[in-house]
Design an enzyme around this catalytic site. Structure first.
Site, PDB file in Angstrom:
ATOM      1  N   ASP A  25     -33.543 -13.514  23.473  1.00  0.00           N
ATOM      2  CA  ASP A  25     -33.259 -14.901  23.832  1.00  0.00           C
ATOM      3  C   ASP A  25     -33.743 -15.789  22.674  1.00  0.00           C
ATOM      4  O   ASP A  25     -34.417 -15.332  21.750  1.00  0.00           O
ATOM      5  CB  ASP A  25     -33.906 -15.289  25.177  1.00  0.00           C
ATOM      6  CG  ASP A  25     -33.200 -16.500  25.793  1.00  0.00           C
ATOM      7  OD1 ASP A  25     -32.406 -17.163  25.096  1.00  0.00           O
ATOM      8  OD2 ASP A  25     -33.443 -16.805  26.972  1.00  0.00           O
TER       9      ASP A  25
HETATM   10  C1  BGC Z   1     -31.504 -19.582  27.161  1.00  0.00           C
HETATM   11  C2  BGC Z   1     -30.392 -18.568  27.266  1.00  0.00           C
HETATM   12  C3  BGC Z   1     -29.234 -18.975  26.412  1.00  0.00           C
HETATM   13  C4  BGC Z   1     -29.708 -19.180  24.991  1.00  0.00           C
HETATM   14  C5  BGC Z   1     -28.593 -19.554  24.029  1.00  0.00           C
HETATM   15  C6  BGC Z   1     -31.831 -19.935  25.728  1.00  0.00           C
HETATM   16  O1  BGC Z   1     -32.712 -20.990  25.634  1.00  0.00           O
HETATM   17  O2  BGC Z   1     -32.647 -19.090  27.820  1.00  0.00           O
HETATM   18  O3  BGC Z   1     -30.005 -18.426  28.611  1.00  0.00           O
HETATM   19  O4  BGC Z   1     -28.233 -18.009  26.486  1.00  0.00           O
HETATM   20  O5  BGC Z   1     -30.677 -20.204  24.982  1.00  0.00           O
HETATM   21  O6  BGC Z   1     -28.109 -20.811  24.270  1.00  0.00           O
END
Ligand code: BGC
Length: 720
Positions: free
Chosen positions: A267
């Protein structure tokens, strides 16, 4: 490309080129985007050079055919081996046509329509140049304080698994290479991100392996069984180790035990976050732990590109690990057909035609009507078109009904409540006033609302949370409506007119001050682009509400976590021989939630009768059937979700007091009846025993059938 060709491509790559495939940066780093793509600001600070950008493997958050084609063109001009970029983005519940938030979609109990919504989301994003979506999010959640509850479908592992599969099917179709209208899916956030202590986002997750396997892992596994191409790590710890550096989780379980050979991605920043977590002294150590754990792509931090090359040179990291990751990424690019056509589905013309089309809006409308849940109705609904109506509240004239994960959507495209009502009643019979803002308000706003309400025969209050009050980093400790809106309800109540509250929010709320005051309450969640139309049609009875809650609504926040499939205790409240005091209970509030899992009302009534088992005994190789007669005893056609739960009465470890095992959504005309039959087999009775063996117990089981997790008829059978 054949595997041999991909391997030979890998062989031509320098170590630098390989490592660079493993970084993912946001679109604004790239030339060709509308934002600046120069080596300034963030890139310099992160140690990102132009060379890294030209050799990176994927981009986050680029969209729009024109922009994506420009980014890919620039990339290919500069990339020595012509390896195309993967374009990834969060298409969670729609790209531009926004469907209800996933928690609302869950409340539809309609996985076919959920699949269709994902198919449309895939089509809109594919023509806009996206190759991979960071969805479905299937984290099980039992704590409504956590802002991301709206991103998941329920508190139930079985239901979450049903929807996980449906979303993956919808996004990916059956052949990504030939079907350019689909996108690859990335299930997230592996694992157990939905269980942060105290409901505070990014917080510690602490649970037994049994709990993890039994409740939290099934939906991720279901997505992978459906062929989901990618997995995203969670921010949290799992058994003391952050997921992105957790070898037991990412390599032993995911790759070895489950056999997943697709691409994994951290993530956002989660690799580097191992430093503040306190399991890595620096970025380098974090990179080492992540690559060892089998995390292929590092999102939005540069620990890999800054460290892996020297680690290979000094023997800390085996180059084979990097090769494995790169090969997985190349394979995904190949699966998506990017080597043949790096632009894939990106098509400016089609984008203009397809995105937000009438047909797509129609599905968004249908899903919105099925996702709203009527939780109280003291006979004031449906509204009559002849009634003079006051539509009051911060959501009366507000397009903020798309939900927090709808960056591609535009509030301007959303059908607001006042627009929906405008189609139902004459403008001379509709009085709209804001009453207050979401968290603040003025005396004038209140006065204006009172004046509007006085002119009407019925008051509809459109209330809720601003969309940024839930979603990522949107945890709240007080999950009531903001004070100013509770005050608005109290003031309106004094007018002694029929009053209906419609709620737009991203979590189960503490409804005190709402449900006790209003004569009817509809939970509309964030219903998406067609929200105002769908809600108006439901309130006026043009469509009969059929949504059923998939998360318990707590009596108060002090009960949280409160969920239907909990364990018993040694001193259960309400047992026939229970003491008055020394039982498991609160002294000041009930144990039960305010609104139970599975609950929802309709404008008709359903009677359940003739609950039967085909046999009182079940053999391992001989399923039994459970049947029930359901009759529409009301005056209008309606849809009912018939639910089946099971309890294992004596287990080797304690078992939940109820577990959803099956459901059927049926439609009945007035007076119509239907025998609903479920098949139940031994496999559905298995669970993780003391030594984590997944088997069943011979002995007695209770089967519960009914319209929700509380109002059930009970039958008993024995597994022999
Ligand atoms: C979130 C994810 C997301 C990623 C990309 C993160 O902050 O937890 O769910 O896919 O950002 O945008």
């Amino acid at each position: 490309m054949t595997d041999t060709k991909l391997t030979s491509l890998l062989k031509q790559m320098t170590l630098d080129e390989k490592v660079n495939q493993l970084i993912q940066l946001a679109a604004f780093f790239y030339e060709g985007t509308t934002s600046e793509g120069k080596i300034t600001g963030p890139m310099e600070e992160m140690g990102i050079t132009n060379e890294i950008i030209h050799n990176s493997g994927s981009v986050l958050g680029a969209s729009g055919a024109k922009e994506v084609i420009a980014i890919q063109d620039n990339h290919l001009k500069n990339n020595r081996l012509g390896i195309p970029l993967l374009i990834m983005a969060d298409i969670v519940h729609g790209y531009k046509t926004i469907f209800p938030v996933p928690l609302a979609i869950g409340c539809s109990w309609d996985s076919d329509l959920a699949e269709k919504s994902a198919e449309i989301a895939a089509l809109e994003s594919a023509v806009s140049g996206i190759h991979v979506t960071f969805a479905p999010m299937v984290d099980l959640v039992r704590d409504p304080r956590w802002g991301r509850v709206m991103e998941t479908t329920s508190e139930d592992p079985f239901l979450n698994s049903v929807f996980a599969r449906a979303f993956v099917r919808g996004f990916q179709g059956t052949d990504l290479k030939s079907d350019k209208n689909r996108v690859a899916a990335c299930v997230k956030h592996f694992a157990a991100y939905g269980a942060p202590e105290g409901g505070r986002d990014y917080n510690t997750v602490n649970m037994s392996e049994r709990q993890l396997r039994e409740s939290y892992l099934p939906a991720y596994k279901a997505a992978l069984d459906e062929g989901c191409e990618m997995v995203m790590t969670a921010f949290n710890t799992v058994d003391g180790i952050p997921a992105s550096g957790n070898k037991e989780l990412m390599r032993d379980l995911l790759r070895e035990e489950w056999g997943f050979d697709g691409v994994t991605i951290s993530d956002w920043g989660a690799v580097k976050e191992m430093v503040p977590h306190g399991v890595a002294a620096n970025e380098g150590e974090a990179a080492f732990k992540a690559i060892e754990a089998g995390v292929d792509i590092e999102m939005m931090t540069a620990s890999y590109v800054k460290n892996l090359k020297s680690y290979v040179h000094n023997g800390t990291v085996n180059e084979e690990l990097i090769d494995e990751s790169v090969l997985r990424i190349l394979k995904l690019k190949d699966k998506l057909g990017l080597f043949e056509n790096p632009y894939r589905g990106a098509d400016k013309k089609l984008e203009e035609e397809i995105v937000l089309s009438k047909a797509h809006r129609k599905t968004a409308y249908e899903l919105a009507t099925k996702s709203c849940v009527l939780v109280k109705n003291d006979g004031v609904l449906p509204l009559q078109k002849s009634q003079k109506v006051a539509l009051i509240g911060p959501f009366a004239h507000n397009g903020d009904i798309l939900g927090p994960w709808s960056w591609g959507g535009s509030k301007e495209d959303a059908v607001r409540m006042d627009e929906g009502f405008g189609k139902k009643v004459n403008s001379s019979a509709l009085f709209v006033a804001q009453g207050s803002d979401i968290e603040t308000g003025t005396e004038e706003q209140l006065e204006e609302a009172l004046a509007a309400a006085k002119k009407a025969e019925v008051i509809v209050l459109a209330l809720g949370e601003r969309s940024d009050m839930s979603g990522e980093a949107g945890s709240r400790a007080d999950i009531r409506l903001p004070e100013i809106q509770l005050n608005l309800i109290a003031k309106m109540k004094k007018l002694n007119k029929p009053m209906i509250a419609v709620l737009f929010n991203g979590r189960p709320l503490d409804l005190h001050g709402v449900i006790d005051e209003a004569d009817a309450v509809m939970e509309a969640w964030y219903p998406g682009t067609e929200g105002g139309k769908a809600v108006a049609d439901l309130l006026y009875g043009d469509v009969n509400p059929s949504g059923r809650l998939t998360m318990s609504f707590p009596y108060s926040v002090g009960q949280v976590p409160v969920y239907y499939n909990h364990f018993s205790t040694g001193r259960p409240k309400g047992a026939p021989d229970a003491q008055v005091r020394y039982v498991s209970q609160y002294l000041d509030i009930p144990n039960k939630p305010l609104l139970p899992f599975g609950f929802g009302l309709s404008y008709t009534t359903f009677m359940y009768s003739e609950e039967k088992l085909s046999s009182q005994t079940m053999r391992t190789d001989e399923p039994i059937t459970v049947s029930v007669k359901v009759t529409n005893t009301g005056m209008v056609t309606g849809e009912e979700v018939v639910q089946l739960y099971v309890r294992d009465l004596v287990g080797e470890v304690v078992r939940p007091i109820k577990e959803l095992k099956a459901f059927q959504k049926i439609k009945l005309k007035p007076g119509e009846e239907k025998i609903v039959t479920f098949t139940l087999c031994e496999e559905q009775l298995r669970y993780y025993h003391k030594d984590l063996d997944f088997t069943s117990d011979a002995g007695f089981f209770t089967v519960f059938v009914g319209p929700n997790s509380e109002e059930v008829a009970e039958l008993t059978f024995k597994l022999i």
